[in-house]
Motif scaffolding. Structure first.
Motif, PDB file in Angstrom:
ATOM      1  N   PRO A 109      25.257  -6.168   8.800  1.00 24.83           N
ATOM      2  CA  PRO A 109      24.362  -7.910   9.330  1.00 24.83           C
ATOM      3  C   PRO A 109      22.917  -7.545  10.023  1.00 24.83           C
ATOM      4  O   PRO A 109      22.485  -8.537  10.090  1.00 24.83           O
ATOM      5  CB  PRO A 109      25.582  -7.053  10.565  1.00 24.83           C
ATOM      6  CG  PRO A 109      26.670  -6.490  10.199  1.00 24.83           C
ATOM      7  CD  PRO A 109      26.250  -5.685   9.623  1.00 24.83           C
ATOM      8  N   ASN A 110      22.629  -5.994  10.632  1.00 26.21           N
ATOM      9  CA  ASN A 110      21.215  -6.505  10.956  1.00 26.21           C
ATOM     10  C   ASN A 110      20.512  -5.869   9.317  1.00 26.21           C
ATOM     11  O   ASN A 110      19.294  -5.350   9.405  1.00 26.21           O
ATOM     12  CB  ASN A 110      20.992  -6.000  11.971  1.00 26.21           C
ATOM     13  CG  ASN A 110      21.454  -6.560  12.879  1.00 26.21           C
ATOM     14  OD1 ASN A 110      21.786  -7.452  13.596  1.00 26.21           O
ATOM     15  ND2 ASN A 110      22.059  -5.152  14.121  1.00 26.21           N
TER      16      ASN A 110
ATOM     17  N   ASN B  99      32.168  -8.989  14.181  1.00 29.02           N
ATOM     18  CA  ASN B  99      30.574  -9.142  14.936  1.00 29.02           C
ATOM     19  C   ASN B  99      30.789  -8.075  15.650  1.00 29.02           C
ATOM     20  O   ASN B  99      29.317  -8.785  16.380  1.00 29.02           O
ATOM     21  CB  ASN B  99      32.085 -10.882  15.903  1.00 29.02           C
ATOM     22  CG  ASN B  99      31.458 -11.744  14.754  1.00 29.02           C
ATOM     23  OD1 ASN B  99      31.075 -11.826  13.671  1.00 29.02           O
ATOM     24  ND2 ASN B  99      32.769 -12.952  15.244  1.00 29.02           N
TER      25      ASN B  99
END
Length: 381
Positions: free
Chosen positions: A106-107, A169
């Motif tokens: 995600p990063n 998430n």
């Protein structure tokens, strides 16, 4: 919870809780609320073989894993790199095994990590089993390769590697491993790999709140169990919970909402039968075992899946798209909360669809085995 059994000849919805049983006592045809939107398949690129997974780099380039062991980088509709440097040497291409899924951290823009699943011959026993690695892409080569998980023991059976990867998430990595063709032993035993969905931290360590941490002999990476062969996973953008599909035997393909520690029943309960027509499951429901929110009969052989979040497809926001290998179409599933209301078939006959992802431009991209990569484009009625 409402449950639907979808027959492929026509659209129908069976609300089983409403009738208070597990059978298909009533059927009701439903009109799709998004029926006014038509889409067509537009080819993006050819020559990707059996494209198993799709991911998108921040610059818009597409990465596609090819089952035999190549990572394609695609830019502006052209294959600009066929990457093999850094592909693990223990890759065992056999049956359903090979170089499988891909997912960016995600990063990614900060750390550059890319995650892969593949069938690995490393470890104990003959054959192979599912492995998860992460690596970085530099000068069209994979570097800094790290193994994060390797299922044990190996098996010479060539089926049910599972292998989808998704991040939630909170930055946890989920991945699936199928029952490897050993349904009577692995899926219901949390001390053994196979027939499970797993959760790890992004570095491969085990989260302290995983459901089986501290249990004697348990595989502490296990998040849920009682699965057959989950080949599709996606994060529900509304709830933040992972949904998964899995192949049933003859009939009984499923969509499930994955909750920690839950038992999804395989092979004790199933809506399918053996390929030779005989029954094997003890029932279709049992206390302590989860029911699917949808099952298909006959089986569609579900593969990749993705939720629609963009505005490119008016009326589809929050709906789920599932690739069908067997019947060569995309199942558009109308989602409301934790219910699937009905199914619409898209781009029927295009070919065996394996991977499907929403791109950064908002369009839905998918691979067709032996053909290439396509995207869904709204068409004028």
């Amino acid at each position: 919870m409402k449950k639907i059994a979808t027959n492929m000849g026509f659209l129908l919805a069976v609300f089983m809780i409403a009738i208070g049983c597990n059978g298909q006592a009533g059927e009701e045809s439903m009109e799709s609320p998004a029926a006014d939107l038509s889409v067509e398949a537009e080819k993006v690129v050819s020559g990707t073989g059996i494209g198993w997974g799709i991911a998108f780099l921040p610059d818009g380039d597409m990465l596609v894993t090819e089952k035999s062991g190549t990572l394609y980088r695609i830019s502006d509709g052209e294959i600009v790199a066929e990457i093999t440097d850094g592909i693990p040497s223990d890759l065992d291409v056999n049956g359903q095994g090979g170089f499988l899924d891909i997912e960016l951290h995600p990063n990614y823009e900060e750390n550059g990590w890319i995650y892969f699943s593949y069938s690995s011959s490393a470890g104990s026993g003959e054959g192979s089993n599912t492995a998860i690695i992460r690596a970085k892409l530099e000068n069209d080569a994979l570097v800094n390769v790290e193994e994060l998980y390797k299922a044990e023991p190996n098996s010479t059976r060539g089926q049910h590697y599972g292998s989808r990867i998704v991040f939630d998430n909170d930055g946890y990595m989920f991945f699936s491993i199928g029952d490897r063709g050993n349904r009577d032993v692995l899926p219901q035993d949390i001390t053994m790999d196979g027939g499970k969905i797993y959760r790890l931290n992004d570095d491969g360590s085990i989260p302290s709140d995983n459901p089986f941490v501290g249990e004697d002999g348990a595989k502490e990476a296990v998040y849920s169990y009682g699965h057959r062969n989950p080949q599709g996973m996606a994060l529900n953008p509304e709830s933040g919970i992972v949904w998964a599909n899995e192949h049933g035997p003859q009939g009984g393909d499923e969509v499930n909402i994955i909750e920690p520690g839950n038992n999804y029943g395989w092979p004790v309960i199933s809506y399918g039968i053996n390929y030779n027509g005989t029954e094997f499951a003890e029932d279709t429901a049992r206390a302590g075992m989860e029911q699917p929110i949808l099952y298909w009969d006959p089986s569609i052989a579900p593969a990749g899946m993705t939720f629609v979040t963009s505005d490119k497809y008016p009326g589809w926001e929050g709906d789920l798209l599932v690739a069908s290998l067997k019947f060569s179409y995309i199942a558009h599933l109308d989602v409301e909360g934790n219910e699937i209301l009905e199914e619409t078939k898209l781009v029927e006959g295009v070919g065996r669809i394996r991977a499907i992802e929403e791109g950064p431009d908002g369009y839905i991209y998918f691979t067709v085995e032996g053909d290439g990569v396509y995207r869904l484009v709204p068409s004028e009625n």
